[in-house]
Design a protein around this motif. Structure first.
Motif, PDB file in Angstrom:
ATOM      1  N   THR B  56       0.890  -1.136  -0.182  1.00  0.00           N
ATOM      2  CA  THR B  56      -0.189   0.138   0.052  1.00  0.00           C
ATOM      3  C   THR B  56       0.943   1.415  -0.068  1.00  0.00           C
ATOM      4  OG1 THR B  56      -1.258  -1.189   1.498  1.00  0.00           O
ATOM      5  CG2 THR B  56      -2.114   0.904   1.005  1.00  0.00           C
ATOM      6  N   LEU B  57       1.900   1.191   0.799  1.00  0.00           N
ATOM      7  CA  LEU B  57       2.696   2.588   1.022  1.00  0.00           C
ATOM      8  C   LEU B  57       3.847   2.687   0.128  1.00  0.00           C
ATOM      9  CD1 LEU B  57       3.056   2.673   4.912  1.00  0.00           C
ATOM     10  CD2 LEU B  57       1.544   3.907   3.289  1.00  0.00           C
ATOM     11  N   GLY B  58       3.838   1.749  -1.014  1.00  0.00           N
ATOM     12  CA  GLY B  58       4.825   1.518  -1.763  1.00  0.00           C
ATOM     13  C   GLY B  58       6.008   0.503  -1.361  1.00  0.00           C
ATOM     14  N   GLY B  59       7.015   0.315  -2.243  1.00  0.00           N
ATOM     15  CA  GLY B  59       8.021  -0.848  -1.814  1.00  0.00           C
ATOM     16  C   GLY B  59       7.402  -1.953  -2.062  1.00  0.00           C
ATOM     17  N   TYR B  60       8.237  -3.068  -2.019  1.00  0.00           N
ATOM     18  CA  TYR B  60       7.383  -4.380  -2.506  1.00  0.00           C
ATOM     19  C   TYR B  60       7.459  -5.348  -1.352  1.00  0.00           C
ATOM     20  CZ  TYR B  60       8.167  -3.199  -7.196  1.00  0.00           C
ATOM     21  OH  TYR B  60       8.007  -2.181  -8.369  1.00  0.00           O
ATOM     22  N   GLU B  64       4.695 -14.236  -3.693  1.00  0.00           N
ATOM     23  CA  GLU B  64       3.787 -15.141  -3.334  1.00  0.00           C
ATOM     24  C   GLU B  64       3.266 -16.068  -4.253  1.00  0.00           C
ATOM     25  OE1 GLU B  64      -0.027 -13.001  -2.418  1.00  0.00           O
ATOM     26  OE2 GLU B  64       1.095 -11.457  -1.324  1.00  0.00           O
ATOM     27  N   GLY B  81      10.723 -13.242  14.977  1.00  0.00           N
ATOM     28  CA  GLY B  81       9.938 -13.427  16.142  1.00  0.00           C
ATOM     29  C   GLY B  81       9.220 -15.020  16.361  1.00  0.00           C
TER      30      GLY B  81
END
Lengths: 461, 200
Positions: B56-60, B64, B81
């Motif tokens: 959504t914010l750009g970037g990859y 998948e 984690g």
């Protein structure tokens, strides 16, 4: 029994956060009541009633979020609590409003231009509240198993089994997850959600199937149904990111091209324009919301004329944050020019600012601040010592007196005393010179210091 | 509808490479989404199909996998984690020429433990009687061509700790795949180690 106490000690050690004590770590807020009246002593703040009330009014404007781009200047002598007021504002705003704090001299970096550094600081102070899809794991804990290594030291290994009404999955745990599970006191029968990206654990309550052992838990225990379906779900969450963060995500060169681009930390203006357009689009679609934050520039007189004219322009943008500046200068030269101006700030910029001024503390206030600092640093001090220290604070400076607290405490501990008394204060007062005594000393022995003649020559020429 | 999907692929930017006995094609769709497919050179079977969508914010995001097995990730427990233990069932899709096929490894329970049904939102739901495994999954191929899910096409077998679910491909899909394969043959593929640089 012994094992139990040992466990308890361990637990406490894990829970207490080790925070270092900074110059302003005793500040918890602005110390205002609901009517925005400043309380004399509250939340670590002492005195400066007018300035604090003014800051409170500004805070309301920020919280309202409607007004973009206001400039505020906090002006006052050194050691009158300018930075403390800014810190208090940051604390009062909470974590969801971006608050960026920089010193004026940070702008002058060799890595990037002055305007780039300022632009980045501006964009760090504008938040965008947006919905994003993240993966969460939601289920009931069947079993938590944490094994300490046999040697006693080294990494712990953990296993967590979660279930829904339909399925069961085993997870392996990393170090950080084990810690947060222990901190949350998660145990079998709890319903938890785990955010996969951040690793944050939230306890939703106890499973209804465990409701019969009610006697083992407190009154506030909430019972919830065991979740259905798959353990991993996609969920929309709202969070705040700053414009700068979006810039960085989008400016990174992808793939092998990254090898050829020397990363200077500067962000291309095209990227910024694209993002501004995108954010505006999100806003129109109702997907995102702008959260104007606060940019605090300390020691603002260090900026030069170019930066000031940049600020003039930047403050007019409707995406600008609230700008708070602090300075301790009087009428002085504007950096980069031969002109002098109040606070070293050009008149056209001063005209766009509202000015909050701080005044020197009186004796009672200094005493109060020193008392608060003693508590913050865990120092026991006798009343007499505090009075002496207050006198020192009045005659030299507040900062010097605060520094003596730590030193006096150490001297006191070395003589195995429990409480800092007058002698300890006297001792450190003689050990460490304050600014005026040091100047006095220099004046007396000026001739014996190195390069002394040269300085005199320069002054005469 | 099948044509619409083919048309979308035709309009995308394509790169083709033959390597390790596979024909690898990389598509960049008009919205910036990347799609990579790998076909066996001899049989023409689809081995891998993976997607990379923009966040959504750009970037990859990460790749998948729609079809095929993702490479075993290098697990770093401390940065991740928590990770699923390798004792858990592993779900992946592996198609044949005539069937869509899903495999769930590490499932020791006998075949009568499993139930499969079609949900209202065009998804297949695999559940277990002993409540140990549950999976909701869609058939993107059918979604893309807007074809209905039909219960009688589903078949289930269990052997070697693995549950295999097969779904017989409808005629429309078979036709579409045939046309796609023919067009693929026309695509100029660069061989491994060959760099496309024509000196001007």
């Amino acid at each position: 029994m012994a094992a139990q106490t040992a466990e308890k000690v361990q637990e406490i050690r894990e829970v207490t956060r080790i925070e270092r004590i900074g110059a302003h770590s005793h500040i918890r807020g602005l110390g205002l009541d609901d009517a925005l009246e400043a309380r004399q002593v509250s939340q670590g703040m002492v005195g400066q009633l007018k300035a604090r009330k003014a800051a409170g009014v500004i805070l309301e404007i920020i919280k309202d979020g409607k007004i973009a781009s206001r400039g505020i200047l906090i002006a006052g002598q050194p050691g009158t609590g300018k930075t403390a007021i800014a810190m208090g504002m940051a604390q009062a705003l909470g974590t969801d409003t971006p608050f960026t704090s920089i010193a004026g001299s940070e702008i002058f970096s060799l890595e990037m231009s002055k305007t780039e550094a300022l632009t980045q600081a501006f964009r760090k102070s504008i938040g965008v509240r947006i919905k994003e899809e993240t993966e969460i794991i939601e289920g009931e804990i069947v079993e938590v198993q944490i094994d300490r290594p046999a040697t006693g030291t080294g990494a712990k290994v953990g296993k967590l089994t979660l279930k829904t009404t339909e399925m069961e999955t085993i997870y392996q745990l990393g170090q950080k997850m084990i810690e947060s599970l222990t901190k949350e006191k998660a145990q079998a029968g709890d319903i938890v959600t785990i955010d996969k990206a951040t690793g944050k654990i939230t306890k939703l309550g106890r499973s209804f199937t465990r409701a019969r052992d009610y006697d083992a838990m407190g009154a506030q225990t909430k019972f919830v149904q065991c979740p259905e379906g798959e353990l991993q779900k996609r969920k929309e969450v709202v969070h705040t990111v700053t414009l700068h963060e979006i810039d960085v995500i989008n400016s990174r060169t992808q793939g092998f091209l990254a090898l050829f681009s020397g990363d200077t930390g500067e962000i291309k203006s095209e990227v910024r324009e694209q993002i501004n357009a995108k954010v505006a689009e999100w806003r129109e679609e109702g997907k995102a919301e702008i959260v104007p934050g606060v940019l605090f520039i300390d020691e603002v007189h260090m900026l030069d004329i170019e930066c000031f004219s940049f600020l003039n322009r930047a403050l007019e943008s409707d995406m600008a944050p609230i700008l708070i500046m602090a300075t301790n200068r009087g009428i002085t030269r504007i950096r980069g020019t031969h002109y002098t101006s109040p606070h070293g700030i050009p008149l056209d910029l001063l005209d766009r600012l509202v000015i909050i001024s701080t005044v020197p503390y009186d004796e009672k206030e200094i005493k109060q601040i020193l008392k608060i600092r003693c508590e913050e640093e865990d120092v026991e001090m006798s009343d007499d010592a505090l009075t002496v220290l207050t006198r020192i604070g009045m005659e030299t400076s507040l900062r010097y007196a605060i520094q003596l607290i730590t030193a006096a405490n150490l001297v006191c501990r070395k003589r195995k005393g429990t409480e800092v008394d007058v002698d300890d204060i006297k001792r450190v007062y003689s050990l460490f010179l304050d600014e005026s005594r040091s100047t006095q000393f220099l004046k007396e022995y000026q001739q014996e210091f190195m390069f002394n003649e040269m300085n005199e020559e320069m002054e005469t020429s | 509808m099948a044509d619409a999907w083919l048309q979308k692929l035709r309009l995308s930017q394509k790169t083709c490479l033959v390597q390790d006995g596979r024909r690898k094609i990389h598509f960049t769709l008009s919205d910036g989404t990347e799609l990579a497919e790998e076909y066996d050179l001899k049989s023409g079977e689809l081995i891998v199909r993976k997607w990379k969508k923009k966040a959504t914010l750009g970037g990859y995001r990460k790749w998948e996998f729609e079809v095929g097995e993702p490479p075993a990730p290098i697990v770093n427990l401390d940065s991740e984690g928590l990770v699923e233990s390798n004792l858990n069932p592993v779900f992946l899709r592996k198609d044949t020429k005539t069937h869509f096929q899903w495999r769930v490894r590490n499932l020791p329970y006998p075949v009568d433990n499993y139930k499969i049904r079609i949900s209202d939102d065009r998804q297949l739901i695999l559940s277990t009687v002993n409540k140990k495994y549950y999976k909701k999954f869609s058939v993107p191929d059918l979604d893309r061509c807007a074809l209905p899910l039909e219960e009688e096409r589903i078949d289930m077998t269990h052997a070697n700790n693995t549950l295999i679910i097969s779904y017989k491909k409808p005629q429309e899909i078979l036709d579409m795949e045939k046309t796609f394969q023919q067009e693929l043959k026309k695509l100029k593929a660069s061989k491994d180690g060959e760099i496309d640089c024509t000196p001007s």
